[in-house]
Write a protein that holds these residues in place. Structure first.
Motif, PDB file in Angstrom:
ATOM      1  N   THR A 198      -2.347 -24.271  31.111  1.00  0.00           N
ATOM      2  CA  THR A 198      -1.904 -25.632  31.389  1.00  0.00           C
ATOM      3  C   THR A 198      -2.547 -26.176  32.650  1.00  0.00           C
ATOM      4  O   THR A 198      -2.965 -27.333  32.712  1.00  0.00           O
ATOM      5  CB  THR A 198      -0.373 -25.689  31.527  1.00  0.00           C
ATOM      6  N   PHE A 199      -2.628 -25.324  33.674  1.00  0.00           N
ATOM      7  CA  PHE A 199      -3.208 -25.728  34.948  1.00  0.00           C
ATOM      8  C   PHE A 199      -4.593 -25.086  35.098  1.00  0.00           C
ATOM      9  O   PHE A 199      -4.748 -23.886  34.905  1.00  0.00           O
ATOM     10  CB  PHE A 199      -2.310 -25.304  36.109  1.00  0.00           C
ATOM     11  N   ARG A 200      -5.550 -25.881  35.473  1.00  0.00           N
ATOM     12  CA  ARG A 200      -6.935 -25.420  35.573  1.00  0.00           C
ATOM     13  C   ARG A 200      -7.070 -24.312  36.607  1.00  0.00           C
ATOM     14  O   ARG A 200      -6.551 -24.399  37.719  1.00  0.00           O
ATOM     15  CB  ARG A 200      -7.835 -26.593  35.962  1.00  0.00           C
ATOM     16  N   LYS A 201      -7.794 -23.257  36.264  1.00  0.00           N
ATOM     17  CA  LYS A 201      -8.035 -22.163  37.185  1.00  0.00           C
ATOM     18  C   LYS A 201      -9.056 -22.586  38.236  1.00  0.00           C
ATOM     19  O   LYS A 201      -9.946 -23.397  37.972  1.00  0.00           O
ATOM     20  CB  LYS A 201      -8.528 -20.918  36.441  1.00  0.00           C
ATOM     21  N   MET A 202      -8.936 -21.997  39.408  1.00  0.00           N
ATOM     22  CA  MET A 202      -9.837 -22.341  40.495  1.00  0.00           C
ATOM     23  C   MET A 202     -11.259 -21.874  40.189  1.00  0.00           C
ATOM     24  O   MET A 202     -11.482 -20.731  39.775  1.00  0.00           O
ATOM     25  CB  MET A 202      -9.347 -21.704  41.798  1.00  0.00           C
ATOM     26  N   ARG A 203     -12.222 -22.779  40.401  1.00  0.00           N
ATOM     27  CA  ARG A 203     -13.619 -22.463  40.086  1.00  0.00           C
ATOM     28  C   ARG A 203     -14.171 -21.402  41.045  1.00  0.00           C
ATOM     29  O   ARG A 203     -14.809 -20.446  40.616  1.00  0.00           O
ATOM     30  CB  ARG A 203     -14.448 -23.749  40.143  1.00  0.00           C
ATOM     31  N   ARG A 204     -13.957 -21.590  42.330  1.00  0.00           N
ATOM     32  CA  ARG A 204     -14.436 -20.631  43.326  1.00  0.00           C
ATOM     33  C   ARG A 204     -13.307 -19.651  43.640  1.00  0.00           C
ATOM     34  O   ARG A 204     -12.638 -19.743  44.657  1.00  0.00           O
ATOM     35  CB  ARG A 204     -14.912 -21.362  44.574  1.00  0.00           C
TER      36      ARG A 204
END
Length: 336
Positions: free
Chosen positions: A179-185
């Protein structure tokens, strides 16, 4: 009543019997889910009275219309044989054949899954399908369920059959991930304890709400993080843009960042920030309002006399808000 982009989910009513029979009499609908086609409106009425009275059982309707075209339910403990835990439940559903292929069922399922985790505090939601029911399997895959196990020789009493039952599951943690986007870095990501430390120690941040005409509205706010409850509290005026926006949509985000630090010989700051996603509500209890205002004041001054005086003179004019976090993420950023 629950709403999605194209649907609304409401409680079943006895006057829905005719529309239920219209779709539940189809032999392509019920047997795949383990129940026989309905034979009369009277039978459908009896199902509404005896089966579809669960606390989380809803009729699926298209927006702008009130005809029941399907059913969806979170079967709570005592109404499912998949789990005996209070913090787990089972998702079940069916949809009238004329509405297949429109994406209605995944849309309705996502909303009920959201309700299960956000509103009911579930930690796991189960969903099953009988061997060969590929349509139900695809719905479960689309919304994010993960295979857990298979039960063979499962009795289907309404059809006097024995079938193979595939059982999928979604945990709260997995739901938050999709549901919530995972952190890219991800290497810069902060752990939960570090995020909580920042919320406790820093006095202010930026609250973002969905404002007028779809524009985001961000406003600096002072806050108090109650570690015992795991909630954020704010104070401010009783009227205004912020309050109007929250009344229309209680989903908000709140960003806090620390003062940062410099490594020896470097000019750039290293700053830790936290973003909290959750739901906001107005606090009504007078004792809680006093507690919130007192703790926020203590983040800025040790003068208890001032705090008491301000509460006495302005306490009744203050609106306090409670943010219940649903997801929290933090990261360390170097400004160079």
């Amino acid at each position: 009543m629950l709403e999605t982009e194209r649907l609304h989910l409401r409680k079943w009513r006895e006057e829905d019997a005719a529309s239920m029979f219209l779709y539940a009499k189809d032999p392509d609908v019920g047997p795949a889910a383990g129940w026989p086609p309905h034979k009369s409106v009277e039978e459908s009425l009896n199902i509404i009275r005896t089966v579809f009275q669960g606390k989380e059982c809803y009729a699926i309707c298209e927006k702008g219309k009130d005809e029941a075209i399907g059913a969806i339910e979170l079967k709570l403990n005592g109404h499912t044989d998949v789990t005996d835990r209070e913090d787990e439940c089972e998702l079940g559903y069916w949809l009238g054949k004329p509405f297949w292929g429109r994406g209605y069922m995944p849309e309705a399922a996502r909303e009920l899954i959201r309700r299960g985790f956000e509103d009911l505090g579930m930690q796991k939601i189960w969903c099953c399908y009988y061997d060969g029911n590929e349509k139900s399997k695809r719905v479960q895959e689309k919304v994010g369920f993960v295979y857990d196990h298979t039960c063979k020789d499962v009795e289907v009493p309404l059809l006097h059959e024995v079938r193979t039952d595939h059982r999928n599951v979604m945990t709260r943690e997995h739901w938050e991930e999709i549901t919530f986007r995972k952190m890219r870095r991800w290497k810069q990501e902060l752990g939960k304890e570090e995020c909580v430390e920042i919320l406790k120690n820093e006095p202010r941040g930026v609250l973002s709400v969905l404002g007028e005409n779809g524009y985001p509205y961000g406003i600096p706010m002072d806050h108090w993080y109650d570690e015992k409850e795991g909630k954020l509290y704010f104070h401010g005026a009783k009227t205004g843009h912020k309050i109007d926006a929250i009344a229309k949509n209680d989903k908000v985000s709140y960003c806090v960042f620390d003062q940062g630090y410099r490594k020896e010989g470097e000019w750039a700051l290293n700053i830790r920030s936290v973003v909290v996603f959750g739901k906001m509500r107005v606090v009504e209890d007078a004792e809680k309002i006093a507690e919130i205002c007192t703790n926020i004041s203590r983040k800025f001054t040790d003068d208890e006399t001032y705090t008491v005086r301000e509460l006495a003179s302005s306490g009744k004019a203050v609106c306090c808000l409670e943010l219940t976090p649903e997801h929290m993420t933090g990261k360390l950023v170097n400004e160079a």
